[in-house]
Design an enzyme around this catalytic site. Sequence first.
Site, PDB file in Angstrom:
ATOM      1  N   GLU A   1      33.924  33.846  40.184  1.00  0.00           N
ATOM      2  CA  GLU A   1      34.551  33.171  41.322  1.00  0.00           C
ATOM      3  C   GLU A   1      33.461  32.795  42.314  1.00  0.00           C
ATOM      4  OE1 GLU A   1      37.595  35.321  43.444  1.00  0.00           O
ATOM      5  OE2 GLU A   1      38.047  33.573  44.660  1.00  0.00           O
TER       6      GLU A   1
ATOM      7  N   GLY B   1      32.361  42.107  48.045  1.00  0.00           N
ATOM      8  CA  GLY B   1      32.859  43.472  48.000  1.00  0.00           C
ATOM      9  C   GLY B   1      33.260  43.865  46.590  1.00  0.00           C
ATOM     10  N   ALA B   2      34.088  43.031  45.972  1.00  0.00           N
ATOM     11  CA  ALA B   2      34.586  43.338  44.640  1.00  0.00           C
ATOM     12  C   ALA B   2      35.282  42.103  44.094  1.00  0.00           C
ATOM     13  CB  ALA B   2      35.566  44.502  44.693  1.00  0.00           C
ATOM     14  N   MET B   3      35.571  42.133  42.784  1.00  0.00           N
ATOM     15  CA  MET B   3      36.148  40.954  42.129  1.00  0.00           C
ATOM     16  C   MET B   3      37.262  41.366  41.181  1.00  0.00           C
ATOM     17  SD  MET B   3      36.126  37.727  41.758  1.00  0.00           S
ATOM     18  CE  MET B   3      37.353  36.984  40.676  1.00  0.00           C
TER      19      MET B   3
ATOM     20  N   ASN C   1      38.698  40.301  38.447  1.00  0.00           N
ATOM     21  CA  ASN C   1      38.824  39.832  37.061  1.00  0.00           C
ATOM     22  C   ASN C   1      39.943  40.578  36.325  1.00  0.00           C
ATOM     23  OD1 ASN C   1      36.130  38.571  37.481  1.00  0.00           O
ATOM     24  ND2 ASN C   1      35.506  40.722  37.474  1.00  0.00           N
TER      25      ASN C   1
ATOM     26  N   HIS D   1      43.271  46.229  47.144  1.00  0.00           N
ATOM     27  CA  HIS D   1      43.236  44.766  47.248  1.00  0.00           C
ATOM     28  C   HIS D   1      43.007  44.125  45.872  1.00  0.00           C
ATOM     29  CE1 HIS D   1      42.198  40.885  49.247  1.00  0.00           C
ATOM     30  NE2 HIS D   1      41.408  40.762  48.194  1.00  0.00           N
ATOM     31  N   GLU D   2      41.977  44.582  45.181  1.00  0.00           N
ATOM     32  CA  GLU D   2      41.655  43.953  43.893  1.00  0.00           C
ATOM     33  C   GLU D   2      42.765  44.232  42.880  1.00  0.00           C
ATOM     34  OE1 GLU D   2      39.339  41.908  44.231  1.00  0.00           O
ATOM     35  OE2 GLU D   2      38.405  42.771  46.014  1.00  0.00           O
TER      36      GLU D   2
ATOM     37  N   HIS E   1      45.712  41.933  43.404  1.00  0.00           N
ATOM     38  CA  HIS E   1      45.482  40.569  42.923  1.00  0.00           C
ATOM     39  C   HIS E   1      46.063  40.349  41.527  1.00  0.00           C
ATOM     40  CE1 HIS E   1      43.266  38.230  45.758  1.00  0.00           C
ATOM     41  NE2 HIS E   1      42.195  39.006  45.828  1.00  0.00           N
TER      42      HIS E   1
HETATM   43 ZN   LIG Z   1      40.643  39.058  47.253  1.00  0.00          ZN
END
Ligand SMILES: [Zn+2]
Length: 881
Positions: free
Chosen positions: A128, A268-270, A272, A304-305, A308
């Site tokens: 991303e 911060g983080a992703m 996937n 949060h991740e 998603h």
């Molecule tokens: Zn996000």
Amino acid sequence: MRTESGQIFRLEDYKPSAYLIPGIALDFALDADETLVTARLRVQRAENAPDDAPLELDGDALTLEALRINGADVPVSSYEATPDKLTIRKLPEEREFELTIVTRVLPSSNTTLMGLYVSSGVFCTQCEAEGFRRITYFLDRPDILSVYTVRMEADRKAAPLLLSNGNPVESGALENGRHFAVWHDPFPKPSYLFALVAGDLGVVTDSFTTASGREVSLGIYVEHGKEERAAYAMDALKRSMRWDEERFGREYDLDVFNIVAVSDFNMGAMENKGLNVFNDKYVLADAETATDVDFANIEAIIAHEYFHNWTGNRITCRDWFQLCLKEGLTVFRDHEFSADERSRAVKRIGEVRALRAHQFPEDQGPLAHPVRPRRYREINNFYTATVYEKGSEVVRMLRTILGEEAFRAGMDLYFERHDGQAVTIEDFLKAFEDASGRDLTQFALWYHQAGTPNVALSSRYDAGAKTLTVEIEQSVPPTPSESRKRLMHIPLAFGLVGPDGEDLAYESAEGAVVENGVIHLRKRRHTIVFKGVNARPVFSVNRGFSAPVTLCSEGRTADRLFLARHDSDPFSRWQALTTLFTDTLIAASKAVRGGKEPAFADDLVQLALDLAADATLEEAFRALVLTLPSEADVAREIGHDIDPDAIHTARRALLETIAQAGRETFGDLYEGLHDNAPFSPDARSAGRRALRNTLLEYLVLGEGNPQAARRQFDDADNMTERAGALTILAQYFHDTEDGRAALAAFEERYRDTPLVLDKWLQIQAMIPSEGAVSLVRSLMEHPHFSLANPNRVRALIGTFSMANQTAFHSADGEGYRLVADTVLALDGQNPQVAARLATAFRSWRSLEKGRREHARALLADMAGRENLSRDLADILERTLA
Ligand SMILES: [Zn+2]
């Protein structure tokens, strides 16, 4: 690196793709120096696309090795390949065909941390927003949804672990010490959610049973030896999974869910699909190495991740203009999660402080943009506080307007209607309109119009008629390329606080829609008359920060003092006190600038002491009450011709005034909060430590010597108290033996723990001394520091620019020069982080003349350099415009 100035992308130019790629099989022959990627794409011409439409695939720094259609080599005359683009003009007549693309990528020399790269010997990816095109040529846009099958092969010793999205299918040994694994993700997804990780890592495993009985294997992968520090993240993950089932009815959908922590990461983080990749800062924690703030951040970001998976992955964005569709909504969800897990009031105050610190300056400066932008040159520069934090506030307002039940019905309809699709903000709002029967046309402006609305307010009580008349007026200030603004729908939660502190009842309200404790502001001006009000109330408004606006009310000090003591809404109590503090600091900094001594009202100081000592209040809340507005907060409220030195002096004087007045109270309170129980990161214990640290600063200032801080530093059995004490020693005693000794002891103790040494950098970056710039420059030479690692850069240079106002804005311009030098040095290797760092200059026009001129000259100098990245050029151009 891309050096062209870059085209501008516009929302209105969106066109569906002429081709679709329903399936892709990727094969990686992993090698750190040179990895061969074979992509087999099932390509379909879209229903209404012309037969001769060329296929144009995105690339970035790619080398094409082979190209085949349905197994046969494509003649050179039929296509054109550059590092940035692959265009195929002669395509088969049938609607569907298989396209094989072989590319060669260089993971170990990839310093951008986008696409496939190596972090501490581990292969990982970040796609991303547009990193997938650094791996293979593709329709790298979020509305192209494909089912992925991924095969990886690598050296078994160097990379015993091979992970990708979805579920594991097959694995085995190969010749020459190599091995392979195959993963399959049954859920169609956009390319930005692709991920692979290959390396040698330790793991913590667990499992989770979903509400409908599906067993999910959970894994968190970290560097060997750090497994114990992942326990809290695992706990947070399981709580997040349960919460999303209970609050939003959303279950997890694969057999495995993996998280990998890497040390070199731009964000911060992703999220996937099934394979979240995290900055290790947001996974690793224990009492020895992490503060309570770190624990809270880990909980929030893990959630949060994970969230998603539904808001972002199952339903994704049609194009990048819709970024807030997934981010604003998911931030709202993680805020709600943390509020449920911790203290709702304290959480809300923290959110508002962060919004004002990061988003308000964005809205007020040259980088202002709507929550859903209409144009961009570099999408990486739109991962902003406006898209995330203001985006979340917009969803919160939606809930306030609709009420909990209709909001949930709208969410349910959204999930049901759009699962498996790539959609827009209009689709999102339509679900709520259809579920509630309400018209959200005016409300939608929150997505489309930039700028923080101003709400001006005055009230008068007529004792004879028993009426309270409230005049309210809204205006939205102009922002870049938007001079004329339309009127917004602003929901203002309110209460009429009676003389005993309880909310007064009223018989009726006229002049605006007033329902369930909320005034709906929809016109420029409303005169609202509350009838049947039996005593003069104090009007408490924007309770819980129901709308992200700037409130200007007539400001009777006595009323504010009253609300700070009595309002039933804890946010409003905090807000009343903060407004009083801010006003007094603005007046004091004016006095300092005029060569006078600042003076502070006794009743305000007494109020702070009383609230600090009020045992009926939560300890975390009391810590917030004693935390003065930051220098940047005061500067933002002043808004123009800012002199950071005067603000610093004024704020220090107020700190010392409170410290002197509270010397005895604070000493007793501090001692009373001591706790011998073993460390626990729960919210209650964290609140107690927060209050202790806040009191410690006042104690030390009141006593004029560092003894109490030194004692806490030496005795602490957790990072919150140790780092808290060190911060105070560094701020006030950095040039004394105590300060130096503590900094040295901390460095020695954590010399092998990079994340903790970042705190050491951070604490020193905040020291407001005359030597601050040279101290930071010397720390850049420290063996721990590296421009290649974003965490190091943010800890030292990011902190310096955001949290050391007097040094960053030093009158000789040297602070600006330090940041500008770093930005330029970084731009060649990591444009994304360089551009982010450059946003520190966004408020340059609000400074006094001398500083403004220094900033302007440096910005112009940077903008004039050759070979700037598109990311940095875009930020500089907009900042100067
Ligand atoms: Zn996000």
